[in-house]
Write a protein that holds these residues in place. Structure first.
Motif, PDB file in Angstrom:
ATOM      1  N   ILE A 114       0.842  -1.199   0.000  1.00 29.97           N
ATOM      2  CA  ILE A 114       0.000   0.000   0.000  1.00 29.97           C
ATOM      3  C   ILE A 114       0.878   1.251   0.000  1.00 29.97           C
ATOM      4  CG2 ILE A 114      -1.657   1.331   1.359  1.00 29.97           C
ATOM      5  CD1 ILE A 114      -2.836  -1.324   2.311  1.00 29.97           C
ATOM      6  N   GLY A 115       1.936   1.243   0.790  1.00 26.12           N
ATOM      7  CA  GLY A 115       2.822   2.398   0.829  1.00 26.12           C
ATOM      8  C   GLY A 115       3.515   2.647  -0.495  1.00 26.12           C
ATOM      9  N   LEU A 123      -2.540   4.522  -5.850  1.00 25.09           N
ATOM     10  CA  LEU A 123      -3.557   4.188  -4.855  1.00 25.09           C
ATOM     11  C   LEU A 123      -4.839   4.946  -5.207  1.00 25.09           C
ATOM     12  CD1 LEU A 123      -3.706   2.472  -2.266  1.00 25.09           C
ATOM     13  CD2 LEU A 123      -3.271   4.558  -0.970  1.00 25.09           C
ATOM     14  N   THR A 124      -5.639   4.343  -6.069  1.00 22.29           N
ATOM     15  CA  THR A 124      -6.849   4.992  -6.571  1.00 22.29           C
ATOM     16  C   THR A 124      -8.017   4.016  -6.560  1.00 22.29           C
ATOM     17  OG1 THR A 124      -6.276   4.379  -8.841  1.00 22.29           O
ATOM     18  CG2 THR A 124      -5.516   6.543  -8.054  1.00 22.29           C
ATOM     19  N   GLY A 125      -9.198   4.552  -6.741  1.00 22.53           N
ATOM     20  CA  GLY A 125     -10.396   3.721  -6.887  1.00 22.53           C
ATOM     21  C   GLY A 125     -10.720   2.915  -5.650  1.00 22.53           C
ATOM     22  N   GLY A 126     -11.251   1.711  -5.913  1.00 23.05           N
ATOM     23  CA  GLY A 126     -11.645   0.826  -4.821  1.00 23.05           C
ATOM     24  C   GLY A 126     -10.453   0.353  -4.010  1.00 23.05           C
ATOM     25  N   PHE A 127      -9.317   0.202  -4.642  1.00 17.14           N
ATOM     26  CA  PHE A 127      -8.113  -0.215  -3.934  1.00 17.14           C
ATOM     27  C   PHE A 127      -7.738   0.810  -2.858  1.00 17.14           C
ATOM     28  CE2 PHE A 127      -3.301  -0.451  -3.996  1.00 17.14           C
ATOM     29  CZ  PHE A 127      -3.252  -1.507  -3.104  1.00 17.14           C
ATOM     30  N   LYS A 128      -7.951   2.095  -3.160  1.00 19.30           N
ATOM     31  CA  LYS A 128      -7.644   3.143  -2.193  1.00 19.30           C
ATOM     32  C   LYS A 128      -8.547   3.028  -0.969  1.00 19.30           C
ATOM     33  CE  LYS A 128      -7.428   8.160  -1.660  1.00 19.30           C
ATOM     34  NZ  LYS A 128      -7.606   9.476  -2.322  1.00 19.30           N
ATOM     35  N   SER A 133      -9.064   1.682   4.728  1.00 15.24           N
ATOM     36  CA  SER A 133      -9.796   0.971   5.789  1.00 15.24           C
ATOM     37  C   SER A 133      -8.863   0.049   6.562  1.00 15.24           C
ATOM     38  CB  SER A 133     -10.946   0.168   5.185  1.00 15.24           C
ATOM     39  OG  SER A 133     -11.883   1.019   4.550  1.00 15.24           O
ATOM     40  N   LEU A 134      -7.990  -0.654   5.847  1.00 13.41           N
ATOM     41  CA  LEU A 134      -7.044  -1.555   6.506  1.00 13.41           C
ATOM     42  C   LEU A 134      -6.083  -0.775   7.400  1.00 13.41           C
ATOM     43  CD1 LEU A 134      -5.886  -4.370   6.880  1.00 13.41           C
ATOM     44  CD2 LEU A 134      -4.471  -3.998   4.845  1.00 13.41           C
TER      45      LEU A 134
END
Length: 221
Positions: A114-115, A123-128, A133-134
């Motif tokens: 993620i970093g 880091l865009t869209g649903g992945f963001k 959240s994590l």
């Protein structure tokens, strides 16, 4: 004819008062009892009265000694219980941190991904949303990320993978973070892997020397 009553001429008996005082209040003498012997005297000092008082004092001292022993026992038991309670609480916190550490250690590679995605603007869209959240959940569980450029190097929390000299630092400092570190409370899950730099001792020695003043300097002599 005048008749007389059988009780006439006899004196009526009243209450009889007997003075049983040992000392005659008029003469100050010791009265003699009917048998001819003086009335018994009260026990003199040092007699049975003092013996009973001394015995009572010993009983009081013994009770005080027993009370002091019981009080010392209660204080000792209280101190042992307080130590036990603190030890149990400390062990409970340690077990919790250990269990959390084992779980969160498995998530560190995901947090690293993620970093890296954030650093490359991927880091865009649903992945963001999932990533944020994590990170929020792990933060609530006490996971803390650390390691920043410019902070002093600490071998207890940093792992130096690269080393260099720099004129821009005055102490051994972190000049680059290759992999962030994570901890829970005082427990280090992973040390931050960094590049460090020491102050360059020769920095400033390359400056040109001051040129001498005067006619000799201009002529080169």
């Amino acid at each position: 004819m005048v008749t007389s009553s059988p009780n006439e001429g006899e004196e009526k008996e009243g209450p009889v008062i007997r003075d049983k005082r040992r000392i005659d209040p008029e003469t100050g003498e010791v009265r003699v009892q009917a048998g001819g012997s003086p009335a018994p005297e009260a026990p003199a000092d040092g007699g049975d009265g003092d013996g009973k008082a001394e015995q009572g004092g010993e009983e009081v001292a013994e009770l005080r000694r027993q009370l002091a022993e019981r009080l010392a026992d209660l204080q000792r038991l209280k101190a042992e219980y307080d130590n036990y309670r603190k030890r149990v609480e400390r062990d409970r916190v340690a077990v919790r941190e250990q269990a959390l550490g084992q779980v969160l250690s498995e998530l560190l590679p995901v947090l690293d991904d993620i970093g890296r995605a954030r650093d490359h603007d991927e880091l865009t869209g649903g992945f963001k949303s999932v990533a944020e959240s994590l990170e929020a959940i792990t933060g609530k569980l006490g996971l803390v990320r650390y390691g920043e450029k410019g902070e002093p190097f600490d071998p207890t929390v940093h792992e130096a993978l690269m080393h260099s000299l720099s004129a821009d630092v005055t102490e051994t400092s972190v000049v680059d973070v290759l992999q962030p570190g994570y901890r829970i409370g005082e427990r280090i899950l992973r040390a931050a892997r960094v590049a460090v730099a020491d102050p360059d001792p020769e920095a400033g020695s390359d400056e040109p020397a001051d040129e001498p003043d005067g006619p000799d300097a201009e002529s080169g002599e």
